[in-house]
Each structure stands twice: as C-alpha cells, then as structure tokens.
Design a protein around this motif. Structure first.
Motif, PDB file in Angstrom:
ATOM      1  N   ARG A  15     -63.781  37.784 -20.627  1.00 43.67           N
ATOM      2  CA  ARG A  15     -63.616  37.888 -19.100  1.00 43.67           C
ATOM      3  C   ARG A  15     -63.253  36.404 -18.621  1.00 43.67           C
ATOM      4  O   ARG A  15     -63.687  35.563 -19.306  1.00 43.67           O
ATOM      5  N   LYS A  44     -59.071  38.184 -15.574  1.00 47.89           N
ATOM      6  CA  LYS A  44     -58.838  39.399 -16.491  1.00 47.89           C
ATOM      7  C   LYS A  44     -60.227  39.766 -17.566  1.00 47.89           C
ATOM      8  O   LYS A  44     -60.825  38.800 -17.472  1.00 47.89           O
ATOM      9  N   SER A  62     -61.081  41.923 -20.972  1.00 44.39           N
ATOM     10  CA  SER A  62     -60.626  42.875 -21.998  1.00 44.39           C
ATOM     11  C   SER A  62     -61.875  43.274 -23.065  1.00 44.39           C
ATOM     12  O   SER A  62     -62.706  42.393 -22.907  1.00 44.39           O
ATOM     13  N   LYS A 100     -58.306  49.426 -27.086  1.00 42.47           N
ATOM     14  CA  LYS A 100     -58.334  48.231 -26.088  1.00 42.47           C
ATOM     15  C   LYS A 100     -58.122  48.529 -24.716  1.00 42.47           C
ATOM     16  O   LYS A 100     -57.015  49.023 -24.277  1.00 42.47           O
ATOM     17  N   THR A 124     -57.866  46.624 -20.871  1.00 44.50           N
ATOM     18  CA  THR A 124     -57.584  45.525 -20.047  1.00 44.50           C
ATOM     19  C   THR A 124     -57.599  45.647 -18.682  1.00 44.50           C
ATOM     20  O   THR A 124     -57.180  46.647 -18.329  1.00 44.50           O
ATOM     21  N   ARG A 125     -57.811  44.609 -17.751  1.00 46.70           N
ATOM     22  CA  ARG A 125     -57.747  44.665 -16.581  1.00 46.70           C
ATOM     23  C   ARG A 125     -57.406  43.270 -15.947  1.00 46.70           C
ATOM     24  O   ARG A 125     -57.686  42.115 -16.602  1.00 46.70           O
ATOM     25  N   GLU A 126     -56.488  43.390 -15.145  1.00 43.27           N
ATOM     26  CA  GLU A 126     -55.892  42.112 -14.603  1.00 43.27           C
ATOM     27  C   GLU A 126     -56.039  42.251 -12.945  1.00 43.27           C
ATOM     28  O   GLU A 126     -55.740  43.163 -12.296  1.00 43.27           O
TER      29      GLU A 126
END
Length: 806
Positions: free
Chosen positions: A143, A153, A155, A162, A164-166
């Motif tokens: 993070r 971000k 992940s 995998k 992910t967040r943004e």
C-alpha cells in the motif's frame, strides 16, 4: 564478428544497468512515497487524498476497503447571529475598574460576561466500503501514497490472482476515481455501499448509488453534537454523494442500497460529492446551492472521460504546485523500510535524511490537498475528519492553530493555497464589526476571538459565561490574522490585491486595536482586560487566574499589526493621517519586560506561570511568526526569548513543538531546531491501538499525521514551515541563506523556496557553507543576500534571475 561482440556486450551492460537501477530503486529511501505492507486498522494509519474540497481517507483493506469521505464545506449550523449578546460591552468598565484595583478574582468572574456561543463543528460526510468477496488469504500486500503525484495504490495476490487498486481525488474534474483490476479475467467481484454518522438516506437508480444527507444544525456544549439535532427539519447543510461504476466486462449489479460488479477484470468507480453551502452569510437550506445537480453534473462530465485522461489532468494540476520546490539533504544510509518501521527506526536516533525531506514534502502535499476552497481554509484536521464529535469541533482555533496551518504557504511557494485563509479573514471582518461593537464597545474596525467556523463566527466563546477566560475570552485573532495579508503581499508583491482588498481588512484590525488600547498608570498603552492564550498566572498571594491587563502577547500582536498596516499604507501611499495615529500608538505601547529569570515576561508583572512548561508561547510572537524581535536588532529581547524557551523545555505537543522549532530557527540555533524536529518525528501509536508498551504523546503517527495528540494537522504544517525557516529567512530588504543550518544537514540543495520581496531561491551548500545561489525575481526589485560573513546586494528586473558562486 566484432559488431556482434559489441552488441552482445552492450546488451549485457544494459541488463546489468537495469538490474542495478532496479536494485537501487528498491533500496533507496524515498522522499515522496509513504508505503506499508499491511492495510490500515486505524485512522492514523490510513492514507489521505484531497483536492482542497473533497477528502478521502483510504484504509486499503483486503476483504473490505473502507474509504472515509469528507467535504470541507459540510459543517453543523447556519449563518451566525453576530449580535447574540448586544450589551456585553457594558461590562467592560467594571472589569477595568476591578483590574485597576488589582482585584483579579473579581475581574476573572466579570470577564465571563464577555462571552457568546461556541463554534459550530466540522461534520464527517460518510464512509464508503468496497466489499471484495474474497475467501482466500492475501499475499505480497503493498500500500502506498505517492505525494509527488497525489495518488494512492494497493496491491496483493490471492489464489494466483493479482489485485490492484489506484485512487486519486481530482481538482480539475472535482471527482474521486478508483481503478480496480485483476490479473485474471473475470476475477473481479465487489459491492459498494455507503453510510454516514449524520442523517442520511441511500438509494440506487440508473446504476448510480446515491447518498443524500444533512449536517447537524447545532453544536452543543462540550463539543458534543446531540442526536436530536440530527433530525431538524428543513435546516442545515445538505449533501449529495454519487457513486457509479464503469466496467470493461462483467455485469453491474445493484440492490436498493448497494452497487457492484460480478465477474469483471477492470473497473472504475467514480465518486462525486457536493453540498448546499453557499457562503458564510447564506442559509444553506433556503439559499443553498443545488448539491444534487452539482454532484450529478460533475459525475457525468467525469464519467465521459477515460481513466488516463482524468489521471493525466489530475497529475498536471497537482504537480504545477508540488514540483515548484525540491529539497535534498544529502546522502542517506537508511535502509528501505515501510514508513511506520522507518519512523520507529528514526525515533531511535538513527539517520534518515530522506524521511526528514519526506515530512517536509508531506506538509506541502497536505496543504495543496486541503486548502483550495475560497472562504474555507484548512481546519484543525485539514479536511479529514471521521468523527461526529471531532476533537475541539475540528474548528478554526485562531490563537495559533489556524495561523500555523499557513506558515508554509508563502515561503514554500504555495501562495494560491493561502487564498482560502485570506478570503476567510475577509468574511471575519464582516461579522467582526458587530463583535467589536457589541462585545467590546468599539465602533471602528473589526475583532475576532479564540474560535471560528465556516460561518465566520467572531464572538468570544464560552457559552455565555460558563467557560474559563483563560481560553474563552481572548480577542486578538484579528490583529494576528491581519499580518497574513501583509505576508501574502510581501512574498508575492501583489499590489493589486493589497489595494483592492487586503489593506482595508488590515486597517480594520488596526482600528479595533487602536480603540481597544487604554493607558496604564505610567501613561503607556495596554489592553484591558487581557488574557494570554490558554495560560494562567499565579500572583504573589497565590491567586491563579487568566484575566489581567497589558498581556505581552496582546501587545506583541498589536505591534506587528500596526507595523504591517503602516508599511501597507506607505506602499499604497494612502491614509497618512491614520498612519500617524498608528505610529504614535506604537511608540507608546507598554514595552517588553525581562523577568528576574532572564525570561521575556508573559504577564504585565513578573508573575510565575501556573504551568511553567505550558504549551503556548504567545509572548514570543514578536520573534516568530512576527519579526520585530531579532538576534541582531534586539539582542536582549532575543536572549530573553531563548531563556523563555529553555524554561519551557522541549517536551510538548505536536503543534507547539512545530512553533518552537521555528522560534529556535529564528534564534539562529540550527542544532536545537533540528533536535526538536527529530522529536516532532517521534513515532506515536494510533490512538485506538492497544499494546503492552504504547507509545503516546506528541509526535507523528504511522501515516505521518501530527500527534497533538489526537491528530491535529497544524504540527505537520508548522514542522514543514520550520525546515524552510532553517534554510532561508527574509524581510523586506534582506535574505539570509542557511541562517539556522544544523550540523546534520552538512550538504544539500533546495530549489524554489521563496523569500520576501518577491524572490525565489535555489541554492547548494557543502561542509555547511553556501556554494552557489540563484535568485529569481517575480516582479523586479532589490535585496541583500547574507550568508556567513558575506553579503551581496542584488538588483533584478521582473522575470530575471542571477546565479552567484558564493
């Protein structure tokens, strides 16, 4: 053959270079990234985003990602009735008589009659949750918050996928965007829901999740919002939150109160927020903005744009402010660690120069993120508040905290972020005219007191006589705040602003002070009644109180107010007659007194403090943020300031430590300033965290928020301002380079830092000696550079610069 060998060798060298660069990248301690290997469990571990109006507090959870939302214009209450205590001023003669008779106990009781209502409270908007429907354990969690781009971000990996967040909150598009991805097609499954601590209702229609609500109408005694006030009909500030998903595949699903995606691979969540707040003097229920229409318009405009386009516009807008300043404090040998571990290591007296730079950069990041709404400056928590009853109402505390929020605005090249405060001061000058007349019997100018809120409340607080004068009855906020107007002018040289708006507000503050002053028995001008912010004296007979006459802090602020108003009238070549009045009054002010301990007296008499190590140091205002006490021009007073700081000691709360670092910097003691800067970065556990050996007190939480405790953002801003103050100090005619450089910062460079007179500085130093300096002039002018024993006069045309090898 030779060609092939060369190509092969180049490929090998390139591969080695890539590996080496990557190794360097992951080993180097960052000066612009906060990162962690687990989600946040507490507010003080979360990562915050903001566009100056909308705030998001991101926890980065795995199964459920919690995001607390704020809008800086969502406050309890409605426009203040400034005329709430119309005959309060009639008590002043009796208070002054009691003080003349040295009857401090009676004066203390009578002073309570000069009190009005308490401030309103900054409200939490709501909490958004993304439920990810995970069932397996997560691995390789990461993070981060990259403050060079204002992007967060998350992940992690789960069952071979995998995720992910943004996240970012855009100022140009007035929208929050969250991008979710999975490495495996169709593995993305989530639902969004939203709730609030204030009155709210959620609905889903046309694939939009809507939350409508209303802020409480009334702040109650003891900083508590009583639940019944959440239910007032047709009153209070309305808000609308809209959430919408844009998917590339999968199926959007919804219930009455949730919105989600099934079997997707990539998706965007758009979050739009608006309130009905329409200015400090407009009723948000009957004269408010159309929050529903504004939120929907912003959502639709943003939804039509791609993620890349939104992100590009966001970064470009943010970096035009952030990239103006670059600080380098030399080589670091600190290992690369998560930010919380990095902070813990630093607290053990280990070296981490890039953490020191990161904290400075983070202060600038927080100001850009929380101060871009006209008339609504950053509050006690910037704009990030999760509490219905936030500490101290999360209000504008104007006896230090609001002002400290803006100490870094001008010198760290963020003048635009100062404008919300300057426009708020203009609002205060309106309600403050009524306060001056009804509470203090002064029919010229304007006054403001200890607390304020979005409604520009200026009356002294205290619930009409129920609170202690030590904090409730202070009335010098106008004098202090007016100096910010001059600071903005002297850094930017914006004469048009000074002429069209700023000067009249400064003059109004000075007019009030001029009429408020009375003569003491020696014929000197003093304030009566007076208090020194939140402190108490102990008389020789043992009485403990706060009400007196001629408090040093009052007179220091008035000195600064008069001096800057005189200078402003000279710049504009107006008001010669009024200027003469100020000059005469300035010469008659009760002079500073040095006590038997060698300290600068806080009280008119050489009395002891009830708490000798008290967190406030308001009597030192003339040293910082004022500048009429200096080691060169007033050495005796500067020495007395130093003695005062030595008596108070270094152990104090976050914002107070930030102030003291600036004071030590102004005394040109870089090593002491640095010692306290390190202490400001002492690791503090989150407030709710239970451990066998909790780390408490003033310092810094895992997410680099300042621990007062609890969280107050002023320590972040004061600490960042102090770094600038250690490197550059200036007045209207000179710029001191490296005036308080600590031994620990032996080598370094800074670019883009600002000085009074409209100058911008870039410089490099080595072995604690200035090597090279570049001076850029925004509007043309002259100044004298000073570093060590060397001085050099500089004359520049508008837009030109000069490089000097020192």
């Amino acid at each position: 053959m030779y060609k092939n060998r060369t190509t092969s060798l180049l490929k090998t060298l390139f591969a080695v270079f890539v590996i080496f660069s990557f190794s360097e990248k992951i080993q180097a301690q960052s000066n612009h990234v906060l990162w962690y290997n687990q989600p946040a469990d507490f507010f003080e571990e979360s990562l915050v985003l903001g566009n100056g109006k909308m705030g998001a507090t991101v926890f980065g959870g795995i199964n459920t990602d919690k995001i607390e939302l704020n809008d800086i214009t969502l406050w309890s209450g409605e426009p203040v009735n400034a005329n709430m205590n119309p005959e309060a001023y009639k008590n002043i003669p009796a208070i002054r008589e009691a003080l003349q008779n040295e009857n401090y106990k009676l004066a203390e009781e009578l002073n309570k009659k000069l009190q009005g209502k308490n401030s309103e409270s900054y409200s939490p908007l709501g909490t958004m949750e993304i439920d990810n429907h995970h069932t397996e354990k997560a691995f390789n969690y990461y993070r981060e918050l990259d403050i060079s781009k204002a992007i967060s971000k998350v992940s992690y990996e789960m069952d071979g996928v995998k995720y992910t967040r943004e996240y970012f909150v855009s100022a140009p598009d007035q929208i929050m965007v969250i991008k979710l991805t999975s490495s495996q097609k169709g593995a993305l499954n989530f639902d969004i829901n939203s709730s609030s601590l204030v009155q709210f209702k959620t609905t889903t229609k046309n694939n939009i999740l809507t939350m409508n609500g209303v802020a409480p109408i009334h702040e109650n005694p003891g900083y508590q919002v009583i639940p019944s006030f959440l239910l007032e009909k047709n009153r209070g500030t309305r808000f609308t939150t809209l959430m919408k998903i844009k998917n590339t595949d999968g199926t959007i699903v919804s219930t009455n109160t949730s919105l989600g995606l099934k079997n997707g691979t990539e998706a965007l969540i758009y979050v739009s927020i608006a309130t009905s707040f329409n200015g400090f003097d407009k009723n948000p229920a009957t004269e408010g903005l159309n929050d529903k229409a504004i939120a929907l318009a912003n959502l639709n405009k943003a939804f039509a744009k791609s993620f890349d386009k939104l992100k590009q516009a966001h970064i470009a807008d943010y970096q035009k402010f952030y990239n103006r300043v670059r600080l380098d404090l030399g080589k670091t040998t600190a290992p690369n660690l998560p930010t919380n571990e990095r902070l813990l290591r630093y607290s053990e007296a280990k070296e981490d120069k890039n953490l020191e730079v990161l904290y400075f950069n983070y202060g600038r990041y927080l100001l850009i993120s929380s101060s871009r709404t006209q008339g609504v400056p950053a509050n006690l928590q910037g704009l990030w508040n999760p509490h219905l009853n936030p500490p101290w109402s999360c209000n504008y505390t104007m006896n230090i905290n609001l002002e400290e929020n803006y100490w870094l605005a001008e010198n760290t090249n963020l003048s635009e972020m100062h404008l919300p405060l300057l426009s708020f001061i203009k609002n205060l000058s309106v309600t403050g005219k009524v306060t001056a007349k009804t509470f203090y019997g002064v029919d010229e100018g304007w006054a403001a007191a200890h607390n304020s809120d979005i409604w520009a409340m200026t009356n002294p607080v205290g619930q009409f006589g129920k609170e202690e004068p030590m904090w409730a009855c202070w009335n010098m906020a106008g004098a202090w705040l007016s100096t910010h107007i001059w600071e903005h002018y002297v850094f930017t040289q914006d004469k048009k602003y000074l002429q069209n708006e700023g000067y009249e507000i400064m003059k109004g503050a000075a007019q009030f002070c001029l009429k408020w002053l009375v003569e003491d028995k020696n014929g000197n001008l003093i304030t009566s009644p007076s208090t020194s912010p939140e402190n108490q004296y102990r008389t020789p007979v043992g009485f403990v109180g706060a009400t007196l006459y001629g408090g040093t802090a009052d007179l220091a602020m008035i000195r600064e107010c008069f001096d800057k108003t005189i200078k402003a009238s000279k710049v504009l070549n107006i008001d010669a007659e009024f200027r003469t009045k100020l000059e005469t009054a300035l010469s008659k002010l009760h002079p500073y007194q040095i006590g038997q301990k060698g300290n600068l007296q806080e009280w008119y008499f050489d009395w002891n403090d009830q708490d000798p190590k008290h967190r406030h140091q308001s009597q030192l205002f003339g040293l910082f943020p004022g500048n009429h006490i200096t080691p060169l021009q007033t050495p005796e007073l500067a020495n007395a300031c130093q003695k005062t700081l030595e008596i108070k000691g270094d152990e104090t709360t976050g914002w107070s430590k930030g102030w003291r670092i600036n004071l030590w910097a102004r005394l040109w003691d870089g090593n002491h300033a640095y010692k306290m800067y390190r202490e400001l970065l002492k690791y503090v556990d989150p407030d709710g965290k239970k451990t066998d050996t909790p780390r408490r007190g003033g310092g810094t939480y895992p997410n680099l928020f300042d621990a007062h405790p609890p969280f107050q953002i002023d320590g972040n801003f004061g600490g960042a301002a102090a770094v600038a103050e250690m490197l550059v100090q200036s007045n209207e005619t000179e710029i001191r380079l490296l005036p308080a450089l600590p031994d620990a910062w032996e080598s370094g460079a800074i670019k883009g830092i600002c000085a009074r007179g409209g100058f911008e500085i870039a410089m490099e130093w080595n072995a604690k000696t200035l090597k090279k300096v570049t001076v850029f002039s925004k509007n043309g002018g002259e100044t004298t550079l000073i570093s060590g024993n060397k001085t050099q006069k500089v004359v520049l045309k508008k837009g030109s610069e000069l490089e000097i090898v020192w």
